[in-house]
Design a protein around this motif. Structure first.
Motif, short mmCIF file in Angstrom:
data_model
loop_
_atom_site.label_atom_id
_atom_site.label_comp_id
_atom_site.label_asym_id
_atom_site.label_seq_id
_atom_site.Cartn_x
_atom_site.Cartn_y
_atom_site.Cartn_z
N PHE A 101 -4.48 -9.53 3.46
CA PHE A 101 -3.52 -9.01 4.44
C PHE A 101 -2.45 -8.18 3.76
O PHE A 101 -2.12 -7.09 4.22
N HIS A 120 -2.77 3.77 -3.06
CA HIS A 120 -3.45 2.61 -2.47
C HIS A 120 -4.65 3.03 -1.62
O HIS A 120 -5.58 2.25 -1.46
N LEU A 162 1.46 5.21 -0.99
CA LEU A 162 0.43 5.27 0.06
C LEU A 162 -0.85 5.91 -0.46
O LEU A 162 -1.94 5.34 -0.33
N SER A 201 -2.47 -6.66 0.77
CA SER A 201 -2.95 -5.42 0.16
C SER A 201 -3.41 -4.42 1.21
O SER A 201 -3.45 -3.23 0.94
N GLU A 202 -3.73 -4.88 2.41
CA GLU A 202 -4.14 -3.97 3.48
C GLU A 202 -2.95 -3.19 4.05
O GLU A 202 -3.11 -2.07 4.50
N TRP A 203 -1.77 -3.77 4.03
CA TRP A 203 -0.61 -3.17 4.68
C TRP A 203 0.54 -2.80 3.77
O TRP A 203 1.46 -2.08 4.18
N ASP A 204 0.58 -3.26 2.53
CA ASP A 204 1.75 -3.06 1.68
C ASP A 204 2.11 -1.59 1.48
O ASP A 204 3.27 -1.21 1.53
N HIS A 205 1.13 -0.75 1.29
CA HIS A 205 1.38 0.67 1.05
C HIS A 205 1.94 1.35 2.29
O HIS A 205 2.77 2.25 2.18
N TRP A 206 1.53 0.92 3.47
CA TRP A 206 2.07 1.51 4.70
C TRP A 206 3.51 1.11 4.91
O TRP A 206 4.35 1.93 5.32
N VAL A 207 3.83 -0.16 4.63
CA VAL A 207 5.20 -0.64 4.78
C VAL A 207 6.12 0.12 3.82
O VAL A 207 7.19 0.61 4.20
#
Length: 188
Positions: free
Chosen positions: A63, A183, A180, A65-71
């Motif tokens: 979870f 990743h 972003l 690693s799926e969203w950290d770059h977007w945040v």
């Protein structure tokens, strides 16, 4: 894990916070008390995120690693756009921010730069390491690097004025975009 390896990890984790602090210091004049408070916020958040990652361990990794770059992209990009707008308008950013807004932006920015520490915490869950000590070292390194960045940025801001704020905004957007794209595997 050796102390040397832990210090290198802590230094690496503090570099993005240092870059943000350098840009923020160039954009906004801060008295030493506010520099210390801001550095402590960044250091505290940076120390808490590896603890959260460690606690989540293997199950949280997909979870995060799926969203950290977007945040990170949204938080740093938004702050960068705000700084660029202030640099173009000629208004002093610190005169327009209330204490509450300033704290909120500081915490959000600190979180945006510390998501990578959460991933490191997940990795540390699978190693023999004292996570409390590791988190404290990461937090202290970040506190020191943010204080240095804010101070050095303040000197640059005095030399370059509002152009420094605009450039600082560009730096934040670049950091968020690089995070972003790296990743997503578009750059190495």
């Amino acid at each position: 894990m050796s102390l040397y390896a832990l210090l290198l990890i802590a230094l690496g984790m503090s570099m993005d916070a240092f870059a943000v602090a350098l840009a923020k210091g160039a954009a906004v004049r801060m008295p030493p008390r506010k520099i210390a408070a801001t550095a402590l916020v960044f250091g505290t958040v940076e120390a808490l995120t590896p603890l959260a990652g460690w606690a989540g361990g293997f199950y949280a990794k997909p979870f995060i690693s799926e969203w950290d770059h977007w945040v990170a992209f949204v938080l740093l990009g938004g702050l960068g756009l705000k700084m660029m707008r202030a640099g173009l308008s000629g208004e002093a950013e610190d005169a327009r921010e209330t204490k509450r807004e300033s704290l909120w932006l500081t915490v959000l920015t600190a979180f945006g730069t510390s998501i990578d520490s959460m991933i490191v915490g997940v990795g540390l869950a699978f190693m023999e390491v004292n996570i409390a000590f590791a988190a404290a070292v990461i937090g202290m390194a970040t506190t020191v690097m943010v204080a240095i960045g804010l101070t050095a940025g303040g000197a640059l801001g005095g030399l370059f004025g509002k152009r420094a704020e605009f450039a600082g905004g560009l730096v934040l957007i670049a950091i968020g975009t690089w995070t972003l794209l790296s990743h997503l595997g578009l750059i190495q």
